[in-house]
Design a protein around this motif. Structure first.
Motif, PDB file in Angstrom:
ATOM      1  N   GLU A 253       9.014   4.206  -6.386  1.00  0.00           N
ATOM      2  CA  GLU A 253      10.092   3.435  -5.793  1.00  0.00           C
ATOM      3  C   GLU A 253      11.333   4.304  -5.631  1.00  0.00           C
ATOM      4  O   GLU A 253      11.636   5.141  -6.470  1.00  0.00           O
ATOM      5  N   CYS A 254      12.060   4.084  -4.557  1.00  0.00           N
ATOM      6  CA  CYS A 254      13.281   4.834  -4.284  1.00  0.00           C
ATOM      7  C   CYS A 254      14.474   3.912  -4.460  1.00  0.00           C
ATOM      8  O   CYS A 254      14.606   2.915  -3.748  1.00  0.00           O
ATOM      9  N   SER A 255      15.325   4.217  -5.423  1.00  0.00           N
ATOM     10  CA  SER A 255      16.519   3.422  -5.658  1.00  0.00           C
ATOM     11  C   SER A 255      17.701   4.095  -4.978  1.00  0.00           C
ATOM     12  O   SER A 255      18.177   5.141  -5.435  1.00  0.00           O
ATOM     13  N   ASN A 284      20.606  11.829  -5.305  1.00  0.00           N
ATOM     14  CA  ASN A 284      19.857  10.640  -4.924  1.00  0.00           C
ATOM     15  C   ASN A 284      18.732  10.973  -3.947  1.00  0.00           C
ATOM     16  O   ASN A 284      17.614  10.448  -4.038  1.00  0.00           O
ATOM     17  N   CYS A 288      14.751  10.393  -4.668  1.00  0.00           N
ATOM     18  CA  CYS A 288      13.911   9.564  -3.808  1.00  0.00           C
ATOM     19  C   CYS A 288      12.769  10.367  -3.196  1.00  0.00           C
ATOM     20  O   CYS A 288      11.935   9.810  -2.475  1.00  0.00           O
ATOM     21  N   TYR A 350      19.028  10.369 -12.987  1.00  0.00           N
ATOM     22  CA  TYR A 350      17.936   9.827 -12.169  1.00  0.00           C
ATOM     23  C   TYR A 350      16.569  10.093 -12.789  1.00  0.00           C
ATOM     24  O   TYR A 350      16.356  11.124 -13.431  1.00  0.00           O
TER      25      TYR A 350
END
Length: 459
Positions: A253-255, A284, A288, A350
């Motif tokens: 999943e990419c937040s 980020n 991702c 992350y």
């Protein structure tokens, strides 16, 4: 980045893959075993963090060409040591000492090219080849999930005054322009193109499906030999996709973080906030899996935008020249080092996109350097170069206390002056980029070979 451009990129890469497959060649120059090796486990990410005007490698009273005893290079009792003392500027990175390898004994270019070092800092001395970030990003071994962003280039304050002294190059005379506005950088990475990728994943479709749809649409307009030729290509593409389905892991999943606030990017008042926003967006994007290679160029060489956290009286270039005083000289260099530390903090926040339970920092290599060693005599000998991060366990950074490594014994270059610490023999800086490439599983691109003793899988 537009949706149309992203689809064109997909089409181009699919055409390459299809042509290779139709000729019986391995996909992107890689055989099945290499694809399988890439499919599982950790995936190394690499970030080049380039600061301007040196990191004060010479002391306040250093001679006309520097003494190598300034604020950056750690002091150690031997040439390869885990027992060393960080200096005023490098001490800003104390929190990541255990994940750090400080190198000494490097020379950039001819060693005395002043501010022209930005032309070659990330590539070959003759300035004929692409820079290392571009070379890594183009290789399938370092490809992220979105081929549009093979090598992200962030330049928070590079060229805002109209001087395009950028460190990333796609060819001999093909300079890249970084994105200077973090809002636009965020939109480019997490805007239309990335939304399409995430939507395709959520539907369980292949990432290349939109491009394949375009090819099928084109097929309806053709006839005869042209249609037959395209049918052959389509068969090859579909076979490649089928083969890849069993080799590439399902992405996590990419937040996506909140978009940065809009600030005037050329204003000294907002400099720190704009810089921090860039660091968040780049981290980020790595988290991702959109890209696995990035360059952050804090500012151009001889930069003029004041660092108000330090002083409003003189710009950082003047401070590097020691025109303002010792506190301003060290303060501006510390500010640059602190930005590298804060970027590491972002990586530590992350989760890694490929290894469950690990953090992004565990599988990222961050390279900190500059286009010169010291901004007062404006030389490029005994260059500052720090490798840090977990780097998937590849970096030889000691056993918990960090490492300081003088690589001058592997020297291949002479300098007419040198300094009292290293002498007159230095390692050509492109050999470090060869070594980084080799650690990533990529053929070293520049003349001179690699440097041994830096990575577990090189030399």
């Amino acid at each position: 980045m537009t949706h149309l451009y992203a689809r064109r990129v997909f089409l181009r890469n699919l055409a390459v893959a299809a042509s290779a497959a139709s000729l019986g060649l391995p996909l992107f120059g890689c055989g099945g075993p290499r694809m399988s090796a890439l499919a599982g486990g950790a995936k190394l990410k690499v970030v080049f963090f380039v600061v301007p005007d040196g990191l004060a490698v010479d002391s306040w009273t250093g001679n006309s060409f520097g003494d190598g005893q300034g604020l950056w290079h750690p002091t150690a009792n031997s040439g390869d040591s885990t027992d060393f003392e960080l200096r005023d500027v490098s001490a800003e990175l104390t929190a990541y000492r255990a994940k750090s390898l400080y190198l000494r004994g490097l020379m950039l270019g001819e060693g005395n090219s002043g501010h022209n070092g930005w032309n070659v800092v990330l590539r070959d001395r003759e300035a004929k080849l692409p820079s290392i970030d571009v070379i890594l990003g183009l290789d399938p071994a370092m490809t992220g999930s979105n081929l549009t962003f093979r090598s992200l280039f962030s330049g928070p304050h590079a060229g805002i005054d109209g001087s395009p002294w950028f460190v990333s190059w796609s060819g001999a005379n093909a300079i890249r322009t970084p994105e200077r506005d973090p809002v636009l950088l965020h939109e480019a990475v997490f805007g239309l193109a990335s939304r399409d990728v995430r939507a395709a994943r959520s539907r369980g479709k292949h990432i290349f499906e939109p491009a394949l749809a375009d090819i099928r649409e084109l097929r309806q307009r053709l006839s005869g030999a042209q249609k037959q030729k395209l049918d052959t290509q389509l068969d090859s593409i579909e076979q490649v996709m089928a083969d890849m389905e069993g080799e590439l892991p399902a992405p996590g999943e990419c937040s996506v973080g909140t978009a940065p606030e809009t600030h005037p990017i050329a204003s000294a008042e907002f400099r720190t906030r704009v810089q921090a926003a860039h660091e968040r967006v780049v981290a980020n994007a790595l988290a991702c899996g959109v890209t696995r290679v990035a360059t952050i160029q804090i500012a151009r060489s001889a930069e003029q935008l004041n660092i108000l956290d330090v002083t409003s009286a003189k710009n950082p270039h003047d401070c590097a020249h020691r025109y303002a005083g010792s506190q301003e000289w060290s303060g501006t260099r510390k500010w640059y080092a602190r930005r590298a530390k804060l970027f590491m903090d972002e990586l530590a926040r992350y989760d890694d996109p490929d290894v469950s339970g690990d953090k992004l920092i565990d599988h990222t290599l961050v390279v900190v350097t500059s286009e010169m060693a010291d901004g007062a005599p404006e030389h490029q000998i005994d260059m500052p170069l720090l490798l840090m991060g977990g780097a998937s366990g590849l970096l030889r950074n000691g056993a918990g206390n960090g490492r300081c490594f003088n690589i001058a014994p592997q020297a291949d270059r002479d300098h007419h002056t040198g300094n009292p610490v290293i002498g007159k023999r230095f390692v050509d800086m492109p050999r470090i980029w060869n070594t980084v490439a080799a650690a990533c599983g990529i053929e070293p691109p520049y003349p001179g070979g690699v440097v041994t003793g830096i990575f577990n899988n090189v030399g």
